[in-house]
Design a protein around this motif. Structure first.
Motif, PDB file in Angstrom:
ATOM      1  N   PHE A   1       4.925 -32.288   8.311  1.00 46.55           N
ATOM      2  CA  PHE A   1       3.944 -32.355   7.338  1.00 46.55           C
ATOM      3  C   PHE A   1       2.628 -32.138   7.979  1.00 46.55           C
ATOM      4  O   PHE A   1       2.356 -31.728   9.317  1.00 46.55           O
TER       5      PHE A   1
ATOM      6  N   GLY B   1       5.526 -36.805  16.847  1.00 50.70           N
ATOM      7  CA  GLY B   1       6.478 -38.019  16.304  1.00 50.70           C
ATOM      8  C   GLY B   1       6.294 -39.224  17.233  1.00 50.70           C
ATOM      9  O   GLY B   1       6.080 -39.300  18.564  1.00 50.70           O
ATOM     10  N   THR B   2       6.722 -40.251  16.589  1.00 52.11           N
ATOM     11  CA  THR B   2       6.365 -41.576  17.158  1.00 52.11           C
ATOM     12  C   THR B   2       7.527 -42.537  17.691  1.00 52.11           C
ATOM     13  O   THR B   2       8.731 -42.261  16.816  1.00 52.11           O
TER      14      THR B   2
ATOM     15  N   VAL C   1       5.185 -34.095  13.219  1.00 49.88           N
ATOM     16  CA  VAL C   1       6.640 -34.216  13.158  1.00 49.88           C
ATOM     17  C   VAL C   1       7.114 -35.683  12.753  1.00 49.88           C
ATOM     18  O   VAL C   1       6.527 -36.417  13.268  1.00 49.88           O
TER      19      VAL C   1
ATOM     20  N   LYS D   1      -0.698 -39.777   4.599  1.00 53.67           N
ATOM     21  CA  LYS D   1      -0.921 -39.048   6.037  1.00 53.67           C
ATOM     22  C   LYS D   1      -1.957 -38.477   6.258  1.00 53.67           C
ATOM     23  O   LYS D   1      -2.357 -38.386   7.398  1.00 53.67           O
TER      24      LYS D   1
ATOM     25  N   ASP E   1      -0.991 -40.867  14.882  1.00 50.62           N
ATOM     26  CA  ASP E   1      -0.822 -40.688  13.469  1.00 50.62           C
ATOM     27  C   ASP E   1      -0.838 -41.496  12.427  1.00 50.62           C
ATOM     28  O   ASP E   1      -0.135 -42.322  12.384  1.00 50.62           O
TER      29      ASP E   1
ATOM     30  N   GLU F   1       1.385 -40.876  19.527  1.00 51.79           N
ATOM     31  CA  GLU F   1       2.237 -39.774  19.684  1.00 51.79           C
ATOM     32  C   GLU F   1       1.636 -38.703  20.661  1.00 51.79           C
ATOM     33  O   GLU F   1       0.568 -38.926  20.994  1.00 51.79           O
TER      34      GLU F   1
ATOM     35  N   GLU G   1       1.048 -45.026  14.799  1.00 54.93           N
ATOM     36  CA  GLU G   1       2.024 -44.304  15.191  1.00 54.93           C
ATOM     37  C   GLU G   1       1.544 -43.417  16.609  1.00 54.93           C
ATOM     38  O   GLU G   1       0.897 -42.626  16.307  1.00 54.93           O
TER      39      GLU G   1
HETATM   40 MN    MN Z   1       4.157 -39.696  12.982  1.00 53.58          MN
END
Ligand code: MN
Length: 238
Positions: free
Chosen positions: A56, A203-204, A31, A135, A114, A83, A81
């Motif tokens: 992604f 998500g970070t 995310v 990524k 991430d 997460e 990142e």
């Molecule tokens: Mn991330």
């Protein structure tokens, strides 16, 4: 009778804390922009309405379970990142998931990075191109051992943090996630068939920054899981 031309690779497997069981990885969903402060630091608008989450994927064999991450090729700007990682333990039923159904798919939680080739991601973003090279690269998904959800309880009160060479780089509260775990699984279920073995990087928080060869890091999901690792020299051969 048909036969495989060569032996297919076995899936990556993530250890489960307090158990001999291993979690075989099917897919890795990620995310983007799930903490407002991080979205701002990346120069994205944070609209009043949430809209839809950014998703992604990373290849499942990007998982690293021993914390040792070779510096990736093709970049001069490897970013961390930290997460929350959600591990899905059951196939989702067909159709859009309700909140209760979504939570029931969760096997457990861990903490991961991430990892991002920020220079390549920024170049792709500037041209409106896909993020894959930024990524979805080898060794881009280090993750801790997983902890069964039954041992974790409520997540919202917990913090997420990352130290690099013992200095605090990132810290956030899971209460500040824009989309929480059931909401993300519901949104994913509108787009993909969620399966046992899927991992979701949630998500970070703000504070992303560079990692260099020789750096050590500790990622932490407060009171639940820790991942100790380091950035190793680049691989020369596979
Ligand atoms: Mn991330």
């Amino acid at each position: 009778m048909s036969t495989d031309l060569f032996d297919p690779l076995l899936p990556a497997r993530v250890p489960v804390r307090g158990s001999d069981a291993l979690f075989p990885v099917h897919r890795i969903y990620c995310v983007g922009r799930n903490f407002a402060e991080h979205a701002r630091e990346m120069g994205a608008d944070v609209p009043a309405a949430r809209g839809t989450p950014v998703f992604f994927l990373k290849p499942p064999d990007a998982v690293v379970t021993d914390g040792v991450v070779p510096f990736p090729p093709g970049t001069s700007e490897l970013h961390h990142e930290v997460e929350l990682v959600v591990a899905i333990g059951r196939d989702a039923p067909p159709g859009l998931l309700g909140r209760h159904e979504a939570q029931a798919l969760v096997f457990g939680y861990g903490v991961g990075l991430d990892l991002t080739r920020r220079d390549l991601q920024a170049a792709a973003k500037a041209k409106g191109l896909p993020w894959d090279t930024g990524k979805a690269f080898d060794d881009s998904a280090p993750v801790s051992a997983l902890v069964p959800a039954t041992e974790v309880g409520d997540l919202a009160g917990r913090g997420l943090s990352l130290t690099v060479n013992r200095a605090l780089r990132q810290s956030g509260r899971l209460a500040d996630l824009i989309w929480d775990v059931p909401e993300i699984l519901r949104e994913l279920s509108a787009l993909y068939a969620l399966r046992a073995g899927d991992l979701v990087f949630m998500g970070t928080p703000a504070g992303v920054g560079p990692l260099r060869i020789g750096d050590t890091f500790v990622a932490s999901l407060e009171g639940v899981a820790e991942l100790h690792g380091r950035i190793a020299p680049a691989r020369r051969v596979r």
